[in-house]
Write a protein that holds these residues in place. Structure first.
Motif, PDB file in Angstrom:
ATOM      1  N   LEU A 686      53.465  61.270  84.453  1.00  0.00           N
ATOM      2  CA  LEU A 686      54.105  60.559  83.116  1.00  0.00           C
ATOM      3  C   LEU A 686      54.877  61.821  82.488  1.00  0.00           C
ATOM      4  N   VAL A 687      54.240  62.967  82.461  1.00  0.00           N
ATOM      5  CA  VAL A 687      54.878  63.989  81.839  1.00  0.00           C
ATOM      6  C   VAL A 687      56.209  64.444  82.429  1.00  0.00           C
ATOM      7  N   PHE A 688      56.093  64.551  83.728  1.00  0.00           N
ATOM      8  CA  PHE A 688      57.396  64.792  84.568  1.00  0.00           C
ATOM      9  C   PHE A 688      58.549  63.814  84.388  1.00  0.00           C
ATOM     10  N   VAL A 689      57.906  62.545  84.471  1.00  0.00           N
ATOM     11  CA  VAL A 689      59.283  61.662  84.138  1.00  0.00           C
ATOM     12  C   VAL A 689      59.660  61.561  82.807  1.00  0.00           C
ATOM     13  N   LEU A 690      58.864  61.608  81.843  1.00  0.00           N
ATOM     14  CA  LEU A 690      59.215  61.688  80.409  1.00  0.00           C
ATOM     15  C   LEU A 690      60.261  63.090  80.221  1.00  0.00           C
ATOM     16  N   ASP A 691      59.820  64.122  80.657  1.00  0.00           N
ATOM     17  CA  ASP A 691      60.532  65.343  80.649  1.00  0.00           C
ATOM     18  C   ASP A 691      61.894  65.221  81.200  1.00  0.00           C
ATOM     19  N   GLN A 692      62.065  64.619  82.500  1.00  0.00           N
ATOM     20  CA  GLN A 692      63.489  64.205  83.092  1.00  0.00           C
ATOM     21  C   GLN A 692      64.304  63.237  82.291  1.00  0.00           C
ATOM     22  N   ALA A 693      63.490  62.289  81.738  1.00  0.00           N
ATOM     23  CA  ALA A 693      64.124  61.284  81.069  1.00  0.00           C
ATOM     24  C   ALA A 693      64.720  61.763  79.703  1.00  0.00           C
ATOM     25  N   LEU A 694      63.790  62.773  78.940  1.00  0.00           N
ATOM     26  CA  LEU A 694      64.565  63.449  77.884  1.00  0.00           C
ATOM     27  C   LEU A 694      65.818  64.207  78.194  1.00  0.00           C
ATOM     28  N   ARG A 695      65.549  65.005  79.274  1.00  0.00           N
ATOM     29  CA  ARG A 695      66.881  65.879  79.760  1.00  0.00           C
ATOM     30  C   ARG A 695      68.015  64.789  79.914  1.00  0.00           C
ATOM     31  N   LEU A 696      67.871  63.787  80.460  1.00  0.00           N
ATOM     32  CA  LEU A 696      69.001  62.753  80.667  1.00  0.00           C
ATOM     33  C   LEU A 696      69.631  62.148  79.566  1.00  0.00           C
ATOM     34  N   LEU A 697      68.760  61.916  78.642  1.00  0.00           N
ATOM     35  CA  LEU A 697      69.149  61.358  77.356  1.00  0.00           C
ATOM     36  C   LEU A 697      69.825  62.291  76.348  1.00  0.00           C
ATOM     37  N   HIS A 698      69.381  63.782  76.281  1.00  0.00           N
ATOM     38  CA  HIS A 698      69.721  64.652  75.257  1.00  0.00           C
ATOM     39  C   HIS A 698      71.325  64.774  75.074  1.00  0.00           C
ATOM     40  N   PRO A 699      72.067  64.662  76.116  1.00  0.00           N
ATOM     41  CA  PRO A 699      73.478  64.736  75.681  1.00  0.00           C
ATOM     42  C   PRO A 699      74.042  63.792  74.654  1.00  0.00           C
ATOM     43  N   ILE A 700      73.412  62.663  74.749  1.00  0.00           N
ATOM     44  CA  ILE A 700      73.748  61.429  73.864  1.00  0.00           C
ATOM     45  C   ILE A 700      72.916  61.442  72.666  1.00  0.00           C
ATOM     46  N   MET A 701      71.438  61.784  72.816  1.00  0.00           N
ATOM     47  CA  MET A 701      70.631  61.489  71.645  1.00  0.00           C
ATOM     48  C   MET A 701      70.003  63.111  71.563  1.00  0.00           C
ATOM     49  N   PRO A 702      70.510  63.747  70.959  1.00  0.00           N
ATOM     50  CA  PRO A 702      70.065  65.337  70.818  1.00  0.00           C
ATOM     51  C   PRO A 702      68.953  65.501  70.122  1.00  0.00           C
ATOM     52  N   PHE A 703      68.811  64.848  69.094  1.00  0.00           N
ATOM     53  CA  PHE A 703      67.826  65.176  68.120  1.00  0.00           C
ATOM     54  C   PHE A 703      66.270  64.652  68.391  1.00  0.00           C
ATOM     55  N   VAL A 704      66.119  63.275  68.682  1.00  0.00           N
ATOM     56  CA  VAL A 704      64.826  62.750  69.015  1.00  0.00           C
ATOM     57  C   VAL A 704      64.491  63.426  70.440  1.00  0.00           C
ATOM     58  N   THR A 705      65.174  63.732  71.324  1.00  0.00           N
ATOM     59  CA  THR A 705      64.806  64.369  72.726  1.00  0.00           C
ATOM     60  C   THR A 705      64.407  65.691  72.363  1.00  0.00           C
ATOM     61  N   GLU A 706      64.917  66.341  71.484  1.00  0.00           N
ATOM     62  CA  GLU A 706      64.638  67.886  71.193  1.00  0.00           C
ATOM     63  C   GLU A 706      63.304  67.734  70.614  1.00  0.00           C
ATOM     64  N   GLU A 707      63.209  66.906  69.743  1.00  0.00           N
ATOM     65  CA  GLU A 707      61.864  66.818  68.841  1.00  0.00           C
ATOM     66  C   GLU A 707      60.843  66.657  69.775  1.00  0.00           C
ATOM     67  N   ILE A 708      60.819  65.579  70.737  1.00  0.00           N
ATOM     68  CA  ILE A 708      59.837  65.308  71.903  1.00  0.00           C
ATOM     69  C   ILE A 708      59.538  66.453  72.485  1.00  0.00           C
ATOM     70  N   TYR A 709      60.608  66.835  73.026  1.00  0.00           N
ATOM     71  CA  TYR A 709      60.460  67.929  73.917  1.00  0.00           C
ATOM     72  C   TYR A 709      59.795  69.226  73.488  1.00  0.00           C
ATOM     73  N   GLN A 710      59.825  69.545  72.262  1.00  0.00           N
ATOM     74  CA  GLN A 710      58.938  70.554  71.570  1.00  0.00           C
ATOM     75  C   GLN A 710      57.322  70.459  71.717  1.00  0.00           C
TER      76      GLN A 710
END
Length: 896
Positions: A686-710
């Motif tokens: 779950l952590v791995f897939v979520l992490d990879q998905a956040l990276r893919l989403l980040h260029p378009i949705m930078p804020f929510v993905t960065e917030e969760i990544y932290q």
């Protein structure tokens, strides 16, 4: 978070303070140096990746076109940065000659003074003051979008180095005979009192007239005493110097070479033949005013006609025309027509709709006006600009714009680059009135090098597009060191230019021409022509129509992420984008879905120990295989600049596959009593897939993905922020591709979905067990049989039969899937007779309603008189009724 309604927009808004979360993240990225060009972040290094922002006007504020274009550019630059490429998005603003001068003129007028009173030097100083006060507005708004520009190296088209670059190009082109001064017809704005380029003129349809005027022959031909000319502008007849006919026109062949007496001014003018004349227009005789019409000017050049300018710079009739002198164009028109009528020379008048050119800034009607201006001789420049597009060195996206660009270049005429303004790049030409010396110079000249007397500089400034054509290289050190500047050597040409179609000729082509001349290199490899954002009804957004949408309000309601993702979701291959605010609401909900999914993962990490992912179950192998395919598809979409496709792929994967299915599959493995080893494996996956998905989403949705990544329990030593984390590697993830697992779980999802949809359709409680039969071929049946536990657990089945030979049970519904037939027994759960009766009544009502609408839509009278939006609304309603009717009829068939 409580729901409320935003009164201004009518949109449901979640009480989440986007700005409170977005601003600190933005400042953290900026302070950490991620926006500057560096050695790259992450493990990989690559070739530099540079984008130059289309410099917004210092008078501007963020509008929907900016919002879309800036989202596209930021998406490109963030992805390149995550790929390990030293990435930099060059920021800057344009001085906006006419627009800024107009703003400052108005400000001075409000103070009761004018620029003519205070003089040029003080006015330019006032413009700089205005720039210091208001010129950063749009830059601050761009920051609010999360745009990762290099704010520590911002440029301005009137900064000293840029001014020097512009002057150098003018001087070089002048000495290479690519710039000249001459008298030509230009588009003149009587309000702004400056020339305007053809491409900046706006065309407005106008209900007008065609006046038929009689011009007496100097020597009548028998009964023929006069020629009748047709014109949309009778006032310009004061400057007529000829009457043209077509050489093939037998009606007037015998008159060629003779003359007419021009009424009101008693000027004798020739009748001549020219192929430009349309024999079908008016009478076939055309009044010719070479100083006030570009076509007449060309005919005048070919036939040696005199050019007489009857208007001054404010479009008032000049001295020497009696009572007409001092009149503006409209007054002169009325007076000229009245005078012709009084003399019996007004033949007749017809209604005639036509287009008129207006100034793109003040919307005043432009006057075709002969004046002395500076021009670029484009024939010496456009050949190379076409070649680099024809050979693929520069590629357009969508590809269809390539031919539009080439056609524009082919038809390009010499470019008028002088503007009669005070604000801008003053033309670096110097003149000695004493001895006649003149020359262009990068540096200011005070004394004549020949006679030593004081010299004067040209009063005009350069067209804004002349200065902005240097933007890609003048912002990279070219001014001082040319192509040997370190940044030029390292990072030129740039990779991507994203812009709107309306400045493809004005700016894009000219950047290519200037770059090929100055650097012998292309300025960029790819040109993205993004769609124009239109209102929902397809009309252009504008203040006058009241249909504009404020991106700042959208960011308040939906967050920067919601606005960015929602805009890109609406991008297709179409030329225009009909803005749909509901897409932004959907995107804001998507951002909250991402938060909720991350919260679920985080809440179920008790006892978690970091480690390598281990896709052991079919569900694991399915989601890992889907992730591998997603990364490959996204790489292809982003490399092809298919941003709408990328957003739809991301949405489908995260919401449908990860949240709706994989998280559901995982719940049993994370619950009490679960096997500890399997629980840990599930957590890691779950952590791995979520992490990879956040990276893919980040260029378009930078804020929510960065917030969760932290908050993710991962090792972030190499990438403390998601903005600098590595982009998922498609080749590395390809090892997880598993077609068999994908097919197995696809069938599980279809079967469970069929069970759930049937419960919803017939109102069967989720607690009630259902007898389910699934028919599939032998191979699929075997795969599905191995996942029996998932179907039984998620579908709450009383019994489950899977096979290739199973039959449809009595009193059962059927749902067809991809290679599947799912039957659900309804007896004992649904009153079939009552359900048949209810469906029959609904069928009858739907059929009647659809029939009425069909009759209405087939009525030619209704279609001719009704507004298009009403017709479209009724068609949509008819389609909806037809769809409901088909589904009800299918249910009736299902029940027998």
């Amino acid at each position: 978070m409580a729901d409320n309604t935003n009164e201004k927009s009518g949109a449901r808004k979640i009480d989440y303070d986007f700005a409170a979360h977005e601003r600190p993240l933005f400042e953290a990225w900026k302070d950490a140096g991620y926006f500057q060009r560096g050695e790259g972040f992450g493990a990989k290094k690559g070739q530099p990746y540079t984008i130059v922002i289309p410099p917004p006007n210092i008078t501007g504020v963020l509008h929907m076109g900016h919002a879309l274009n800036d989202t596209i550019q930021d998406t490109c630059i963030r992805r390149a940065r995550m790929q390990g490429r030293p990435a930099r998005w060059i920021l800057g603003t344009d001085h906006a000659g006419i627009s800024t001068q107009t703003k400052v003129d108005k400000k001075l007028a409000d103070q009761g003074i004018s620029r003519l009173e205070i003089g040029r030097e003080a006015f330019v100083e006032a413009c700089y003051d205005w720039y210091k006060e208001y010129g950063t507005t749009i830059v601050n708004q761009i920051k609010g979008m999360g745009c990762s520009c290099d704010y520590d190296d911002e440029h301005f088209t009137l900064e000293p180095a840029y001014v020097k670059a512009v002057r150098k190009l003018f001087v070089d082109w002048y000495h290479d005979d690519l710039i000249y001064k001459g008298k030509r017809i230009v588009n003149w704005c009587p309000h702004c009192t400056t020339s305007i380029s053809d491409d900046e003129a706006e065309y407005v349809d106008e209900a007008g007239h065609l006046w038929y005027l009689r011009y007496p022959l100097t020597e009548p031909e028998g009964d023929l005493e006069y020629l009748v000319v047709a014109t949309t502008r009778p006032e310009t007849m004061l400057g007529d110097t000829g009457v043209a006919v077509n050489p093939k026109d037998e009606r007037f062949k015998h008159l060629v070479g003779k003359t007419v007496k021009l009424p009101l001014v008693d000027r004798e003018i020739p009748i001549f033949a020219d192929w430009h004349v349309d024999m079908e227009f008016g009478t076939g005789c055309v009044k010719t005013t070479p100083a006030h019409d570009p076509n007449d000017w060309a005919m005048g050049e070919r036939n040696g006609l005199e050019r007489i300018n009857i208007f001054d710079e404010t479009a008032h009739v000049v001295d020497g025309y009696g009572k007409f002198s001092g009149m503006d164009r409209d007054e002169a028109r009325e007076a000229v027509v009245a005078a012709f009528d009084e003399l019996g020379l007004l033949d007749h008048v017809e209604d005639h709709d036509h287009s008129v050119m207006t100034c793109y800034r003040c919307h005043t009607k432009l006057e075709p006006w002969e004046s002395e201006q500076w021009f670029v001789a484009v024939d010496g420049l456009k050949r190379d600009a076409a070649r680099v597009v024809e050979d693929g060195s520069i590629q357009f996206h969508p590809e269809r714009w390539r031919q539009v660009y080439l056609d524009w270049l082919e038809n390009l005429k010499d470019w008028c680059i002088s503007r009669q303004l005070w604000w801008g790049h003053r033309i670096p030409m110097f003149y000695c009135d004493e001895c006649g010396w003149e020359d262009a110079s990068v540096e200011d000249i005070e004394a004549c090098p020949v006679c030593g007397k004081p010299v004067r500089q040209d009063e005009d400034v350069l067209d804004t597009w002349f200065s902005s054509q240097l933007w890609p290289f003048a912002t990279m050190g070219w001014t001082e060191e040319g192509v040997d500047a370190p940044e030029m050597r390292a990072a030129y040409p740039t990779q991507v230019l994203s812009t709107a179609r309306d400045i493809m000729g004005l700016w894009v082509a000219r950047m290519v021409m200037a770059s090929m001349y100055c650097t012998e290199q292309i300025p960029f490899e790819h040109v993205i022509i993004h769609p124009t954002v239109m209102a929902a009804d397809g009309k252009p957004m504008s203040k006058s129509r009241g249909n504009g949408v404020d991106p700042l309000r959208l960011m308040e309601d939906y967050g920067a992420d919601g606005m960015r993702f929602g805009l890109l979701m609406q991008v297709t291959g179409a030329q225009d984008l009909k803005f749909n605010e509901a897409k932004l609401e959907s995107s804001r909900n998507f951002a909250n879905k991402i938060r909720n999914a991350a919260r679920f993962v985080m809440m179920n990490l008790d006892g978690y120990e970091p480690g390598e992912p281990a896709p052991s179950t079919p569900a694991d192998r399915w989601i890992f295989s889907r992730l591998a395919g997603l990364v490959a598809r996204l790489d292809a979409a982003f490399d092809g600049f298919e941003f709408g496709e990328a957003t739809r792929e991301l949405y489908a994967f995260f919401w449908n596959e990860f949240c709706d299915w994989y998280i559901e599959f995982s719940k049993a493995r994370l619950g009490a009593g679960a096997d500890p080893a399997d629980r840990l494996a599930c957590q890691r996956n779950l952590v791995f897939v979520l992490d990879q998905a956040l990276r893919l989403l980040h260029p378009i949705m930078p804020f929510v993905t960065e917030e969760i990544y932290q908050e993710l329990p991962i090792d972030r030593e190499g990438a403390p922020y998601l903005i600098g984390a590595a982009w998922p590697d498609a080749q590395e993830l390809a090892k997880y591709a598993d077609a068999e697992a994908e097919r197995a779980i696809e069938m599980v999802c279809e079967t469970v979905s069929a069970i759930r949809s049937t419960r919803a359709r017939y109102g069967i409680s989720p607690k009630s067990e259902l007898a389910v039969v699934v028919k599939a071929d032998e191979a699929d049946a075997a795969l599905l049989e191995a996942q029996r536990g998932l179907i039984e657990g998620m579908g709450n089945t009383a019994s489950l039969a899977i096979g290739a030979q199973v039959e449809k049970p009595a009193e059962s519904s059927a749902v067809l899937g991809a290679g599947l037939e799912v039957y659900l027994v309804l007896s004992g759960l649904v009153d079939l007779d009552a359900e048949r009766e209810r469906l029959a009544k609904e069928q009858a009502k739907l059929a009647a309603d659809a029939g009425k609408l069909e009759k209405k839509l087939s009525n030619p009278g209704f279609l001719a008189k009704a507004a298009p939006e009403i017709v479209e609304k009724d068609r949509a309603k008819h389609a909806e009724l037809a769809d409901k009717l088909a589904r009800v009829e299918a249910q009736l068939v299902e029940l027998g």
